[in-house]
Design an enzyme around this catalytic site. Structure first.
Site, PDB file in Angstrom:
ATOM      1  N   ARG A   1       6.045   2.808 -11.443  1.00 23.71           N
ATOM      2  CA  ARG A   1       4.385   2.079 -10.362  1.00 23.71           C
ATOM      3  C   ARG A   1       3.618   1.389 -12.045  1.00 23.71           C
ATOM      4  NH1 ARG A   1      -0.112   6.427  -9.985  1.00 23.71           N
ATOM      5  NH2 ARG A   1       0.920   8.259 -11.271  1.00 23.71           N
TER       6      ARG A   1
ATOM      7  N   SER B   1      -3.665   3.610  -8.477  1.00 26.74           N
ATOM      8  CA  SER B   1      -2.804   4.447  -7.689  1.00 26.74           C
ATOM      9  C   SER B   1      -0.840   3.924  -7.901  1.00 26.74           C
ATOM     10  CB  SER B   1      -2.990   5.507  -6.167  1.00 26.74           C
ATOM     11  OG  SER B   1      -4.303   6.070  -6.799  1.00 26.74           O
TER      12      SER B   1
ATOM     13  N   GLU C   1      -3.796  -1.461   6.553  1.00 23.39           N
ATOM     14  CA  GLU C   1      -2.613  -1.749   6.453  1.00 23.39           C
ATOM     15  C   GLU C   1      -1.736  -2.709   6.440  1.00 23.39           C
ATOM     16  OE1 GLU C   1      -3.649   0.996   7.034  1.00 23.39           O
ATOM     17  OE2 GLU C   1      -3.419   1.966   4.182  1.00 23.39           O
TER      18      GLU C   1
ATOM     19  N   PHE D   1       2.380   3.960   4.663  1.00 22.25           N
ATOM     20  CA  PHE D   1       1.773   3.402   5.056  1.00 22.25           C
ATOM     21  C   PHE D   1       1.981   2.164   5.011  1.00 22.25           C
ATOM     22  CE2 PHE D   1      -1.117   6.114   2.776  1.00 22.25           C
ATOM     23  CZ  PHE D   1      -1.502   7.100   3.664  1.00 22.25           C
TER      24      PHE D   1
END
Lengths: 275, 312
Positions: free
Chosen positions: B8, B35, B56, B81
């Site tokens: 990430r 995040s 979302e 999600f």
């Protein structure tokens, strides 16, 4: 203005005839919601929107997203009449191999901007387009046409929230509030009223009109364009099946097409004949 | 030890680079930009970053609209999600029209850790792989992530990129010739082949070392693109080594193990063992505890190799 309205009225009448003939031939498709929305589509395609059937991807075009995708026949007859594709294509509606899918499909049909049909999703795509056009400082506008039953989808309200948050005054939402959905009256299945108050609370400018009054539709769309800093929602009160007396206000005609017996009577209601 | 970096974090860096190079790149997030690491792009290009809040479904639809108007949207949130909450939006608004949307999901798999099963996506590869028009990429390390993000941006169509939360060892150098749809043989071997993806590839490399000490020669094939699958590389490995162990930080149902089994059943049947989460939900714990708990270590891969070798 009066002349313009008369011209549009005649256009809407002819498009209703096309809807009836097309759906009679296909024996599959949504009659009631196509007839309730066609006046708004007529004003958009023949009066309000900047678009070019010879160049469907014209960068400066205004965009129309039919979020209530089951009313595709209404959009198809307008697109065909405008010249986006041959009118003969309408005869292949919903048939294997046709670009005229049961619900709008941007992959195959000129003039269709995105894929809709699964309710509640078109407004989000309209928000995305409006954001992109704003980023590009384009003067193009985005029109999203929703059903009132569709407002039961939670995603609509996520999208409404974001449209106001990002101050999308280039977005105009039209609600075809015909009061009926598949299982019956919207108010009985799952009440969505007060629609206008809800959108106001979500940060939109809201206008309420008679969705079959072409002059009122024209005025509302003009007013929407002058509203700055927030999207405008036009809650258009309509009659499901409008124009064909025995279809009007009947939930049972949501997804039913005119039978052989009904065809001449329906056309008669619209001042037309089978030929 | 090679440099450790979370995929990430590499994504966040790649986005900032892409943002500078391509003015059409836009980024959407659903209240998790710190995040998912899209926050770097947000800071550098605030006018092209859209926080859509905890919504979302609308984020994915909005991304589709941006793509329809010529932008190159990257939409990010946690894998559960992006794929779970917004699945039908991914299907209808993105994949069906073949919209040029990049869904980059972080915090995939059980190594999310303490947040527990509600947040640990073990089904997303299977779900996304089943959708027509979708490309599915699971990079092994930071270097490959950056290359994959660039490849996704250059490709015209929907892409799902699955990233992780924690730091992982770096396997590739900058010369890595990443291409969508291409698999990579990281080590040759003749007795069996590990076909792995994501952070399990590093475990397979370690397992192959352990096996070598025991006189077993294991090939390691890294599959970064699960769809479209590098079928010929996998079939060659099956033909030449005669046994396959798949490994993924994902359910054994429908993911890489499923894809490889489907392929080999039809075209080159050999004994296959699928290493992954055994059709169950995740649970809270430390990431390093959870990889052991769910049987995702190099030692587990050694055991799986012995099991599959016994069937040859």
């Amino acid at each position: 203005m009066k002349d313009k309205i008369a011209v549009l009225q005649e256009k809407a009448r002819k498009l209703r005839v096309d809807i009836i003939k097309t759906l009679h031939r296909s024996k599959s498709g949504h009659t009631g919601g196509s007839l309730s929305v066609i006046d708004m589509l007529t004003v958009l395609y023949y009066h309000k929107m900047r678009h070019d059937p010879a160049n469907p991807k014209l960068p400066e075009r205004d965009r129309l997203i039919l979020s209530k995708g089951h009313a595709a026949p209404a959009q198809y007859v307008a697109l065909a009449d405008c010249g986006y594709f041959p009118k003969e294509d309408l005869q292949m509606l919903r048939q294997l191999g046709s670009h005229l899918q049961g619900h709008p499909d941007s992959k195959g049909t000129p003039g269709i901007e995105v894929c809709t049909g699964s309710l509640g999703q078109g407004l989000s795509m309209a928000v995305g387009m409006a954001l992109a056009l704003a980023l590009d400082k384009s003067s193009s506008r985005v029109y999203a046409v929703l059903g009132d039953g569709e407002l039961q989808e939670g995603q609509i309200w996520e999208a409404a929230m974001s449209a106001a948050h990002y101050r999308l005054d280039n977005l105009c939402i039209l609600v075809d509030a015909n009061g009926l959905q598949i299982d019956g009256e919207v108010a009985r299945v799952m009440n969505v009223e007060p629609i206008a108050d809800k959108f106001r609370a979500f940060g939109s400018n809201v206008l309420e009109i008679d969705g079959h009054d072409l002059g009122a539709i024209m005025s509302a769309l003009d007013e929407a364009e002058t509203c700055k800093g927030r999207p405008t929602v036009v809650v258009a009160r309509t009659v499901k099946g409008k124009g064909v007396s025995f279809f009007e206000n009947k939930a049972s005609y949501h997804g039913v097409t005119p039978s052989d017996e009904e065809l001449p009577k329906a056309l008669q209601c619209l001042g037309d004949t089978c030929d | 030890m090679s440099k450790m970096i979370a995929t990430r974090d590499a994504y966040g860096e790649a986005l900032v680079e892409l943002g500078a190079e391509n003015g059409n790149v836009v980024v959407l997030d659903a209240d998790l930009s710190g995040s998912t690491k899209t926050s770097g792009f947000a800071k550098n290009f605030p006018e092209r970053f859209f926080n859509m809040g905890i919504a979302e479904a609308n984020m994915i639809g909005t991304a589709a609209g941006l793509a329809a108007a010529g932008k190159v949207p990257f939409a990010s949130t946690f894998a559960i999600f992006a794929v779970g909450r917004a699945w039908e939006q991914v299907r209808q608004s993105v994949a069906y029209p073949k919209a040029n949307v990049k869904i980059v999901a972080t915090h995939s798999g059980v190594t999310v850790g303490e947040d527990g099963g509600s947040h640990q996506s073990v089904e997303d590869i299977a779900i996304m792989r089943a959708v027509p028009n979708m490309t599915v990429i699971v990079p092994a390390d930071g270097v490959e992530t950056k290359l994959a993000i660039r490849a996704a941006a250059a490709y015209n169509g929907p892409v799902y990129v699955r990233l992780g939360r924690n730091k992982v060892p770096t396997l590739f150098d900058e010369q890595h010739d990443f291409a969508i749809g291409k698999g990579y043989q990281l080590r040759d071997g003749s007795d069996l082949t590990y076909v792995t993806t994501g952070l399990m590839t590093a475990q397979a490399v370690a397992a192959a070392e352990l096996l070598a000490a025991q006189g077993v020669s294991a090939r390691v094939v890294h599959i970064a693109t699960i769809k479209p699958l590098d079928e010929e590389l996998i079939i060659a490995a099956a033909r030449e080594t005669g046994a396959i162990v798949t490994a993924e930080e994902h359910s054994i149902v429908g993911g890489l193990g499923g894809a490889v089994s489907e392929l080999l059943c039809e075209r080159c049947p050999v004994p296959v063992k699928r290493v992954g989460v055994q059709d169950r939900f995740g649970t809270s714990g430390k990431a390093e505890e959870l990889v052991k708990y769910f049987g995702l270590t190099a030692e587990n891969l050694v055991e799986a190799a012995k099991e599959v070798l016994a069937k040859k």
